[in-house]
Design an enzyme around this catalytic site. Structure first.
Site, PDB file in Angstrom:
ATOM      1  N   ASP A 270      -6.800   4.442  -4.965  1.00 54.41           N
ATOM      2  CA  ASP A 270      -7.434   4.121  -3.562  1.00 54.41           C
ATOM      3  C   ASP A 270      -7.830   5.468  -3.224  1.00 54.41           C
ATOM      4  O   ASP A 270      -8.137   6.161  -4.178  1.00 54.41           O
ATOM      5  CB  ASP A 270      -6.480   3.688  -2.650  1.00 54.41           C
ATOM      6  CG  ASP A 270      -7.114   3.225  -1.439  1.00 54.41           C
ATOM      7  OD1 ASP A 270      -7.743   1.979  -1.317  1.00 54.41           O
ATOM      8  OD2 ASP A 270      -7.281   3.877  -0.410  1.00 54.41           O
TER       9      ASP A 270
ATOM     10  N   LYS B 242       0.964  -1.165  -0.007  1.00 52.81           N
ATOM     11  CA  LYS B 242      -0.050  -0.031  -0.002  1.00 52.81           C
ATOM     12  C   LYS B 242       0.890   1.209  -0.081  1.00 52.81           C
ATOM     13  O   LYS B 242       2.034   1.287   0.496  1.00 52.81           O
ATOM     14  CB  LYS B 242      -0.826  -0.087   1.091  1.00 52.81           C
ATOM     15  CG  LYS B 242      -1.989   0.856   1.205  1.00 52.81           C
ATOM     16  CD  LYS B 242      -3.295   0.191   0.544  1.00 52.81           C
ATOM     17  CE  LYS B 242      -4.456   1.051   0.326  1.00 52.81           C
ATOM     18  NZ  LYS B 242      -5.484   0.261  -0.262  1.00 52.81           N
TER      19      LYS B 242
HETATM   20  P1  NDP Z   1     -12.471   7.816  -3.139  1.00 55.19           P
HETATM   21  O1  NDP Z   1     -11.612   8.786  -2.855  1.00 55.19           O
HETATM   22  O2  NDP Z   1     -12.944   7.505  -4.437  1.00 55.19           O
HETATM   23  O3  NDP Z   1     -13.709   8.147  -2.299  1.00 55.19           O
HETATM   24  C1  NDP Z   1     -13.852   8.083  -0.877  1.00 55.19           C
HETATM   25  C2  NDP Z   1     -15.048   8.718  -0.142  1.00 55.19           C
HETATM   26  O4  NDP Z   1     -15.105   8.537   1.067  1.00 55.19           O
HETATM   27  C3  NDP Z   1     -15.293  10.362  -0.571  1.00 55.19           C
HETATM   28  O5  NDP Z   1     -16.862  10.297  -0.854  1.00 55.19           O
HETATM   29  C4  NDP Z   1     -14.887  10.805   0.674  1.00 55.19           C
HETATM   30  O6  NDP Z   1     -15.232  12.046   0.862  1.00 55.19           O
HETATM   31  C5  NDP Z   1     -15.329   9.752   1.611  1.00 55.19           C
HETATM   32  N1  NDP Z   1     -14.582   9.903   3.064  1.00 55.19           N
HETATM   33  C6  NDP Z   1     -13.263  10.261   3.049  1.00 55.19           C
HETATM   34  N2  NDP Z   1     -13.002  10.074   4.544  1.00 55.19           N
HETATM   35  C7  NDP Z   1     -14.029  10.124   5.058  1.00 55.19           C
HETATM   36  C8  NDP Z   1     -14.397  10.283   6.570  1.00 55.19           C
HETATM   37  N3  NDP Z   1     -13.538  10.237   7.425  1.00 55.19           N
HETATM   38  N4  NDP Z   1     -15.858  10.103   6.838  1.00 55.19           N
HETATM   39  C9  NDP Z   1     -16.795   9.743   5.759  1.00 55.19           C
HETATM   40  N5  NDP Z   1     -16.432   9.994   4.724  1.00 55.19           N
HETATM   41  C10 NDP Z   1     -15.257   9.955   4.257  1.00 55.19           C
HETATM   42  O7  NDP Z   1     -12.089   6.266  -2.494  1.00 55.19           O
HETATM   43  P2  NDP Z   1     -12.468   5.083  -2.709  1.00 55.19           P
HETATM   44  O8  NDP Z   1     -13.911   4.612  -3.006  1.00 55.19           O
HETATM   45  O9  NDP Z   1     -11.755   4.280  -3.774  1.00 55.19           O
HETATM   46  O10 NDP Z   1     -12.163   4.180  -1.606  1.00 55.19           O
HETATM   47  C11 NDP Z   1     -13.005   4.137  -0.416  1.00 55.19           C
HETATM   48  C12 NDP Z   1     -12.540   2.864   0.576  1.00 55.19           C
HETATM   49  O11 NDP Z   1     -12.669   1.763  -0.067  1.00 55.19           O
HETATM   50  C13 NDP Z   1     -11.035   3.100   1.138  1.00 55.19           C
HETATM   51  O12 NDP Z   1     -11.039   2.559   2.488  1.00 55.19           O
HETATM   52  C14 NDP Z   1     -10.248   2.286   0.155  1.00 55.19           C
HETATM   53  O13 NDP Z   1      -9.350   1.816   0.823  1.00 55.19           O
HETATM   54  C15 NDP Z   1     -11.087   1.083   0.097  1.00 55.19           C
HETATM   55  N6  NDP Z   1     -10.883   0.365  -1.026  1.00 55.19           N
HETATM   56  C16 NDP Z   1     -10.916   0.804  -2.281  1.00 55.19           C
HETATM   57  C17 NDP Z   1     -10.743   0.060  -3.556  1.00 55.19           C
HETATM   58  C18 NDP Z   1     -10.806   0.828  -4.800  1.00 55.19           C
HETATM   59  O14 NDP Z   1     -10.784  -0.235  -6.014  1.00 55.19           O
HETATM   60  N7  NDP Z   1     -10.912   2.129  -5.059  1.00 55.19           N
HETATM   61  C19 NDP Z   1     -10.490  -1.264  -3.383  1.00 55.19           C
HETATM   62  C20 NDP Z   1     -10.638  -1.841  -2.132  1.00 55.19           C
HETATM   63  C21 NDP Z   1     -10.806  -1.014  -0.886  1.00 55.19           C
HETATM   64  P3  NDP Z   1     -14.642  13.508   0.652  1.00 55.19           P
HETATM   65  O15 NDP Z   1     -14.621  13.542  -1.019  1.00 55.19           O
HETATM   66  O16 NDP Z   1     -15.456  14.502   1.705  1.00 55.19           O
HETATM   67  O17 NDP Z   1     -13.363  13.078   1.379  1.00 55.19           O
END
Ligand code: NDP
Length: 460
Positions: A176, A136
């Site tokens: 991510d 990571k």
């Molecule tokens: P993105 O950056 O696309 O989206 C993240 C989202 O989560 C945004 O809407 C963001 O809001 C919100 N967010 C971030 N911090 C917080 C918080 N403290 N409280 C509430 N909402 C929050 O990320 P991903 O969708 O890619 O990733 C989301 C999760 O999934 C992570 O844990 C990642 O590690 C995991 N993951 C992702 C994969 C992938 O293929 N993308 C694969 C496997 C796991 P804001 O815009 O306001 O920051």
């Protein structure tokens, strides 16, 4: 009767982690959970002393990352001011294959967080059945509030440093939080420019230059495929279920999209500033508008075309939900949230994000009979399709969306079956969390054994 030797050794292992990482609560949560589940497995299976020693030796190896890389990233903003950010890559373990795992760009990204994510990635990748090790990385660069050209310049500067440490046979990062198809494109171009080689060194690329179809959708879709199998195992279905999804990013959006396709009622999406609620169910049209807004980096609270309500500083978990899909970030669902889900008779929590539930929340949910879909199993669809992207790049082929989707479905089904099989083995059929920990660990343990790193056990 004196305490068995392995119990003493397990305690010592946990004490070692606590001593070495006193302030890293997330790494402690992830490692303690796995170690305790393996300890319970050793006890339950009545392993002999040689086998106990074998498992302890494997654990000793697996809690230590192979390599931790930190570098400085210098870049220039639109006003001509220079900035330096920190870049990281934790190459945790490559016993099963080249290092593989995402890159995240957020203000709060730090080595502690990437240590737990790298550790978890080793086991998640093991569950996919594909030959991938775990890693990571990322940076404390915050894309929110930055212009497109600033983000592009940062990505280029980041890759200039990271390119020394990755390669198609060494380490193949993906996206991510804060790193999507666009950022991957900027970094991929920079890698090509530096190395003068067109190689599949990143996944999550746009399909125009070697990205896999449905990589963008894969984590969210996979999450719903897994949830569908969970519901089947409970003699239930997704149809008509009231679902709370957190986040409005890659994972959340495609989880919501697939849930709507399965006739579930998705009533929330959220971000770090609050939650959007539509009790009638978010429609496909609304979801498309959110996807388009996201591409323009517009936040939920600023979207005028949504018919529901935005609640500032709130989370989805206090609403009446059948199913909770935390898809935003780690430890976003705490004990108080869990209590509210229990009071509202939620059936299951399906973890789309990495380790979104705190330890306290997990304890409470499990105690109260809420079925837990653990992140390392539930969200493995993203990295699985990344693995398929590697295969396509190597063979210089590109598969149709339907083909990739079928493979994704098969992988998620297989992960679910593995969890059920191990659940039955430990006499706790729907404890997906324990089953995923044990199944993934045993596979990595075998590879470590065959690498000659631990003594062979004498089977009883
Ligand atoms: P993105 O950056 O696309 O989206 C993240 C989202 O989560 C945004 O809407 C963001 O809001 C919100 N967010 C971030 N911090 C917080 C918080 N403290 N409280 C509430 N909402 C929050 O990320 P991903 O969708 O890619 O990733 C989301 C999760 O999934 C992570 O844990 C990642 O590690 C995991 N993951 C992702 C994969 C992938 O293929 N993308 C694969 C496997 C796991 P804001 O815009 O306001 O920051």
């Amino acid at each position: 009767m004196s305490e068995p030797l392995y119990k003493k050794n397990i305690k010592q292992l946990i004490e070692k982690i606590d001593r070495e990482y006193p302030d890293n609560s997330q790494f402690k949560q992830a490692t303690h959970e796995l170690i305790n589940d393996i300890a319970a497995y050793i006890e339950q299976q009545e392993f002999n002393e040689s086998e106990q020693r074998y498992y302890l030796e494997v654990l000793r190896i697996l809690i230590e990352p192979d390599r931790v890389i930190q570098f400085r990233v210098d870049w220039e903003d639109d006003a001509g001011k220079f900035h330096s950010n920190r870049g990281f890559r934790v190459q945790f373990n490559n016993t099963l294959g080249p290092y593989k795992g995402g890159l995240r760009f957020t203000r709060n990204t730090n080595l502690d967080e990437l240590m737990f994510l790298g550790f978890e990635q080793v086991f998640k990748n093991s569950l996919t059945g594909l030959p991938m090790g775990g890693a990571k990385g990322g940076s404390d660069f915050e894309p929110h509030g930055r212009s497109e050209s600033e983000i592009r310049r940062f990505c280029q500067a980041f890759m200039t440093q990271l390119s020394h440490h990755i390669g198609p046979d060494r380490d193949i990062p993906a996206g991510d939080i804060g790193v999507g198809t666009r950022e991957i494109g900027y970094m991929f171009h920079q890698y090509k420019t530096i190395k003068n080689q067109f190689r599949g060194v990143l996944t999550g690329k746009h399909p125009v230059f070697g990205g896999s179809c449905i990589r963008e959708e894969a984590t969210g879709y996979g999450c719903v495929y897994f949830a569908e199998h969970m519901m089947e195992a409970l003699d239930n279905t997704l149809e008509g279920k009231k679902c709370g999804v957190s986040g409005a990013g890659n994972v959340a959006i495609y989880t919501a999209k697939k849930l709507i396709e399965k006739n579930s009622k998705v009533i929330t999406l959220s971000d770090s500033k609050g939650v959007y609620v539509n009790e009638d169910g978010i429609s496909n049209e609304e979801l498309d508008a959110i996807i388009q807004a996201r591409a323009k980096r517009i936040r939920l609270k600023d979207m005028k075309q949504l018919s529901g309500e935005y609640h500032k500083d709130k989370k989805p978990w206090h609403l009446k939900l059948d199913l909770a899909f935390p898809c935003a970030t780690q430890n976003e669902l705490d004990e108080e949230d869990a209590k509210s889900l229990v009071d509202n008779k939620a059936i299951a929590v399906i973890e789309g994000a990495n380790m979104p539930c705190t330890d306290g929340a997990i304890q409470l949910l499990e105690k109260k009979g809420v079925v837990m879909g653990p992140s390392k199993a539930v969200n493995a669809g993203g990295v699985a399709v990344s693995g398929l992207e590697i295969s396509q790049n190597r063979s210089r082929l590109s598969w149709e969306a339907d083909q990739v989707d079928e493979k994704l479905k098969a992988i998620m089904k297989n992960i679910h079956t593995t969890c059920i099989d191990y659940g039955e083995k430990i006499g706790d059929k729907t404890n997906y969390r324990k089953a995923a920990n044990i199944a993934s660990f045993i596979k990595v343990a075998k590879a470590i054994e065959f690498s000659g790193l631990v003594p062979l056990p004498e089977s009883h």
